[in-house]
Design an enzyme around this catalytic site. Structure first.
Site, mmCIF file in Angstrom:
data_model
loop_
_atom_site.group_PDB
_atom_site.id
_atom_site.type_symbol
_atom_site.label_atom_id
_atom_site.label_comp_id
_atom_site.label_asym_id
_atom_site.label_seq_id
_atom_site.Cartn_x
_atom_site.Cartn_y
_atom_site.Cartn_z
ATOM 1 N N ALA A 105 0.831 -1.208 0.000
ATOM 2 C CA ALA A 105 0.000 0.000 0.000
ATOM 3 C C ALA A 105 0.864 1.257 0.000
ATOM 4 O O ALA A 105 0.353 2.356 -0.187
ATOM 5 C CB ALA A 105 -0.929 -0.003 1.208
ATOM 6 N N LYS A 106 2.161 1.101 0.214
ATOM 7 C CA LYS A 106 3.122 2.218 0.169
ATOM 8 C C LYS A 106 2.621 3.453 0.905
ATOM 9 O O LYS A 106 2.633 4.559 0.377
ATOM 10 C CB LYS A 106 3.490 2.533 -1.283
ATOM 11 C CG LYS A 106 4.168 1.337 -1.978
ATOM 12 C CD LYS A 106 4.752 1.693 -3.326
ATOM 13 C CE LYS A 106 5.508 0.534 -3.955
ATOM 14 N NZ LYS A 106 4.670 -0.614 -4.360
ATOM 15 N N ARG A 107 2.201 3.272 2.149
ATOM 16 C CA ARG A 107 1.728 4.381 2.956
ATOM 17 C C ARG A 107 2.900 5.162 3.530
ATOM 18 O O ARG A 107 4.036 4.666 3.572
ATOM 19 C CB ARG A 107 0.839 3.856 4.092
ATOM 20 C CG ARG A 107 -0.411 3.096 3.630
ATOM 21 C CD ARG A 107 -1.294 3.924 2.727
ATOM 22 N NE ARG A 107 -2.632 3.359 2.586
ATOM 23 C CZ ARG A 107 -3.146 2.891 1.450
ATOM 24 N NH1 ARG A 107 -2.449 2.897 0.333
ATOM 25 N NH2 ARG A 107 -4.390 2.423 1.415
#
Lengths: 292, 292
Positions: A94-96
């Protein structure tokens, strides 16, 4: 069990393949109902069934569920629950990345004990600074989870900033240097750390350099298969343990979840056979390169 | 209408305040049902009603909805629909960032014409490279939307990498230099561009420098209020247009959405009065600093 120990045990049992679950627009076969939240959910649950026993690790990409709105996120949650019940290790892609109190919100969503999107590890973006990673590492320590930090990605644009010199060394090396204490904190009994690094398969030299800088960090290697890199390049940052290269997972998505034989399947049996074949072939391709 | 023109018109009508909608754990008053998806939704819809006519711009933070799972994302979608119907400009703070085909998924979720999470602009993280921003800029061009790129954030960790020298200039300056063609592409008739930059209120000098580098980019300035910066510092990167400082929005969250008087309100009327007062006070504080 510590996340790193679970991940490495899964690769020892099945091989280094991580199966990406990326329901791209227009790729869900009509067998499942096509590109709708219901189609995505049925496809994802079938993928979990097909992956079980052939790989130990999966990686769903959040974007492809978010584009279907909350119904897509409901499909994602149900797929994650099925993966957990099947004993698969889930790397949530999700590359938050955000400041402290906000990062706590993301950690609660993905890494908490009763997270609504139950995952074993989460990909995070380090641009905002080391303090923004801390809530994720804290949640990982508390709950036996992992944190996967973007270092050197597989896209051409990784040359724009990541590979440029930040006070004498490439930016991605500076980031990995700054992660040393967190790598130490998430180490398991295997000696590997659940503070993982993303190192694209398209940059074998960079992967070797990152292995020198972070000998204990497990790697998540995207870019194998559809994005163009071969098995040997994908494992450039791995090291020999016994007679096999070890040190992370290599992810493949399109080539194992949407192979041509599966896209043209006229029955669920045909589809299952095609997916099982594609996963087995990728796992075998990687094992040939890994075994010495 | 072009996004930049809409945003600047909204600030001219109401002032530069952007109201953050960040339902932190434990802060939703019992009046709304507390910290549940239903409580978050009822609170968010009431905030839209209270903000309408007092500010032109809102900024929901995705993390605080994601922590409630798909039900939280359903609440977010309904709040976004209410904001659109109320004529508010919505800056979606989700800080997404990924390679091309995946970025298209995020753009479909937030910036497409019929996006399930309807937003006027989306915050994105530039670490992975300029090519990863392209799908967002393309969607913005097609649909009259904006793209908000992290440059220099308001947290202490922004010193770790953003402010360090990348081949002779701070990393965040290098990023802004690379964005010049995209800034040009999203320019409106007002002369302002909907390729916005995040420049924390805690870095007034950096904001002035970014204004030199990107004279036409609108700024999104976090860090005003609860995070410690005053109104004058928050508008350091703004420029005089007529007799008023202009060039972006200043966001406040806790101070306008959870002021003490609202948290202790014993009726909805009391809560509404408290929120209206807090928004009006912040808007007035910013206007005093903006008017010359």
């Amino acid at each position: 069990m510590n996340f790193a120990d679970r991940l490495i045990a899964a690769t020892e049992e099945f091989g280094p393949l991580c199966v990406g679950l990326d329901p791209h627009a227009g790729r869900i076969p009509d067998l499942f109902g096509g590109d709708t939240p219901e189609g995505v959910e049925a496809w994802g649950l079938a993928m979990i069934e097909a992956a079980k026993g052939r790989t130990g690790v999966i990686k769903p990409q959040s974007a492809f569920y978010e584009r279907h709105g909350w119904q897509g996120m409901r499909a994602l949650a149900r797929i994650l629950e099925a993966a957990r019940d099947a004993g698969l290790v889930v790397l949530m892609d999700a590359k938050r990345g955000d400041i402290g109190s906000t990062a706590e919100g993301y950690a609660a969503a993905f890494l908490a004990e009763n997270a609504p999107f139950p995952s074993d590890a989460l990909t995070v973006n380090p641009y905002m600074g080391v303090d923004t990673l801390e809530p994720h590492v804290k949640a990982a320590e508390a709950n036996g989870k992992g944190v996967i930090v973007l270092a050197r990605t597989s896209n051409p644009g990784s040359a724009d900033f990541q590979s440029k010199s930040l006070e004498g060394a490439p930016l991605y090396e500076r980031i990995v240097e700054a992660l040393a204490p967190m790598i130490e904190r998430l180490k398991g009994e295997s000696g590997w750390s659940g503070l993982m690094l993303v190192t694209g398969a398209t940059g074998p030299q960079e992967a070797r350099r990152l292995r020198e800088l972070a000998p204990d960090a497990l790697f998540l290697v995207p870019g194998y298969g559809a994005q163009g890199a071969g098995a040997a390049d994908a494992m450039s940052g791995f090291v020999l343990r016994g007679n096999r290269l070890s040190g992370g997972v290599v992810s493949a998505s399109r080539s194992v979840s949407f192979p041509p034989e599966a896209q043209s399947a006229s029955s669920m049996d045909e589809w299952r056979t095609a997916i099982a074949g594609a996963i087995n072939a990728a796992q075998a391709d990687l094992m040939v390169a890994a075994n010495r």
